[in-house]
Design an enzyme around this catalytic site. Structure first.
Site, PDB file in Angstrom:
ATOM      1  N   ASP A 111      -5.568  -3.224  -3.218  1.00  0.00           N
ATOM      2  CA  ASP A 111      -6.880  -3.853  -3.388  1.00  0.00           C
ATOM      3  C   ASP A 111      -6.857  -4.883  -4.512  1.00  0.00           C
ATOM      4  OD1 ASP A 111      -7.866  -2.311  -1.358  1.00  0.00           O
ATOM      5  OD2 ASP A 111      -9.025  -0.960  -2.639  1.00  0.00           O
TER       6      ASP A 111
ATOM      7  N   ASN B 176       0.821  -1.216   0.000  1.00  0.00           N
ATOM      8  CA  ASN B 176       0.000   0.000   0.000  1.00  0.00           C
ATOM      9  C   ASN B 176       0.852   1.263   0.000  1.00  0.00           C
ATOM     10  OD1 ASN B 176      -2.538  -1.212  -0.074  1.00  0.00           O
ATOM     11  ND2 ASN B 176      -2.651  -1.427   2.142  1.00  0.00           N
TER      12      ASN B 176
ATOM     13  N   HIS C  68      -3.140   2.259  -2.506  1.00  0.00           N
ATOM     14  CA  HIS C  68      -4.197   1.371  -2.022  1.00  0.00           C
ATOM     15  C   HIS C  68      -4.947   0.680  -3.158  1.00  0.00           C
ATOM     16  CE1 HIS C  68      -4.050   2.154   2.318  1.00  0.00           C
ATOM     17  NE2 HIS C  68      -3.623   3.368   1.974  1.00  0.00           N
TER      18      HIS C  68
ATOM     19  N   GLU D 253      -5.820  -7.698   5.580  1.00  0.00           N
ATOM     20  CA  GLU D 253      -5.094  -8.699   4.792  1.00  0.00           C
ATOM     21  C   GLU D 253      -5.093 -10.051   5.497  1.00  0.00           C
ATOM     22  OE1 GLU D 253      -1.949  -6.390   7.167  1.00  0.00           O
ATOM     23  OE2 GLU D 253      -3.770  -5.917   6.065  1.00  0.00           O
TER      24      GLU D 253
END
Length: 312
Positions: A198, A189, A194, A224
């Site tokens: 994702d 990230n 992000h 996660e």
């Protein structure tokens, strides 16, 4: 009892639907409208001549309700060239009885709109076309699945875990769990953003799904973090699967905007044991195994049992 049931229903005068016989493109559907969070919203299409309802997974309609008997009741459907002519229900000597619209029945004829209660679960009978069935399926998925990964959400999978613990306590049937955490995921990230994180999560969830059997249940329980329930599986089998999953993540590379993104996973594995008091203790056990895997330089699979914790 089954032969008598068939003869009795056949001898009765059919009760056609409001618009005559059920059209071929429609189906008979049972929808769970009250009961456990795990079952709520599920719908079952009655395609067979006889459909069994009960707690055992072998039933056509398997419910996670401790008050439902292993084989609780049976629904029979009589069809002709005109469509569905009659639908009947038979109680299979269940412990807590079968109810139709609030009345206890041993045997009864059903019609659209009837509510069937077995244990603490209520199912409603309806006629549905393909569009309606897809709509109800999407509603259930919206409530039970994680939007990003498509795996089950935390509420659903923890409820499933509670059901499996109840079954295991009662029947001593084995099951195991795998708790997974992606190693150093924050780095993805921070470095790639992000959106990249994702996309990586969604891709890894796909890897997990392809590794599992139809009866296995996988869910996302944190950013996660993932949990996998493995019915009818002892810890050796769970370890073997967890190692394969770890290797698949280690080998996986996501190409995102010209960058290759990769990481590893750590996993903790445990099997339900008779001495485990509740779901929390089982999850604590899996979490302890995961902690040991993280402590062992990550990218590891570790197992733990109640006896291991007692020694510490």
């Amino acid at each position: 009892m089954g032969d008598l049931y068939e003869e009795t229903i056949c001898d009765r005068k059919p009760l056609p639907p409001a618009n005559g016989a059920l059209q071929a493109e429609q189906a008979i559907v049972l929808t769970v409208i009250a009961g456990s969070e795990t079952d709520f919203g599920k719908h079952f299409v009655l395609e067979r001549k006889r459909t069994t309802i009960g707690r055992e997974k072998a039933n056509d309609v398997a419910l996670s309700d401790g008050k439902v008997s292993k084989a609780h009741c049976e629904i029979a459907v009589i069809r002709s060239s005109r469509g569905v002519e009659q639908i009947g229900i038979l109680d299979l000597d269940s412990t807590n009885g079968t109810y139709v619209n609030g009345e206890a029945v041993v045997q009864a004829t059903l019609k659209a709109g009837d509510k069937i209660q077995v244990g603490a679960t209520i199912l409603q009978l309806s006629y549905s076309d393909e569009i309606e069935r897809e709509y109800h399926a999407k509603l259930f998925d919206f409530a039970a699945r994680d939007a990003l990964t498509g795996l089950y959400n935390k509420r659903f999978i923890v409820n499933e875990l509670e059901n499996y613990c109840r079954i295991a306590r009662r029947s001593e049937r084995a099951f195991s769990v795998i708790m997974i955490d992606l190693d150093d995921f924050k780095r993805i990230n921070d470095r790639y953003g992000h959106l990249a994180g994702d996309e990586y999560l969604a891709a890894v969830a796909g890897l997990f799904s392809r590794s599992l059997r139809e009866q296995d249940i996988a869910g996302r329980i944190g950013g996660e973090e993932f949990l996998v329930i493995l019915p009818e599986t002892v810890i050796e089998g769970a370890l073997h699967l967890a190692v394969r999953m770890r290797m698949s993540v280690e080998a996986f590379v996501l190409t995102y905007q010209g960058s290759d993104i990769r990481t590893t996973m750590s996993a903790g594995v445990c099997q339900y044991e008779k001495g485990i008091k509740d779901v929390k203790e089982l999850l604590d056990l899996a979490d302890q195994a995961l902690y040991e895997a993280k402590k062992a330089e990550k990218n590891r699979v570790m197992r733990v049992a109640l006896a291991d914790l007692a020694e510490k």
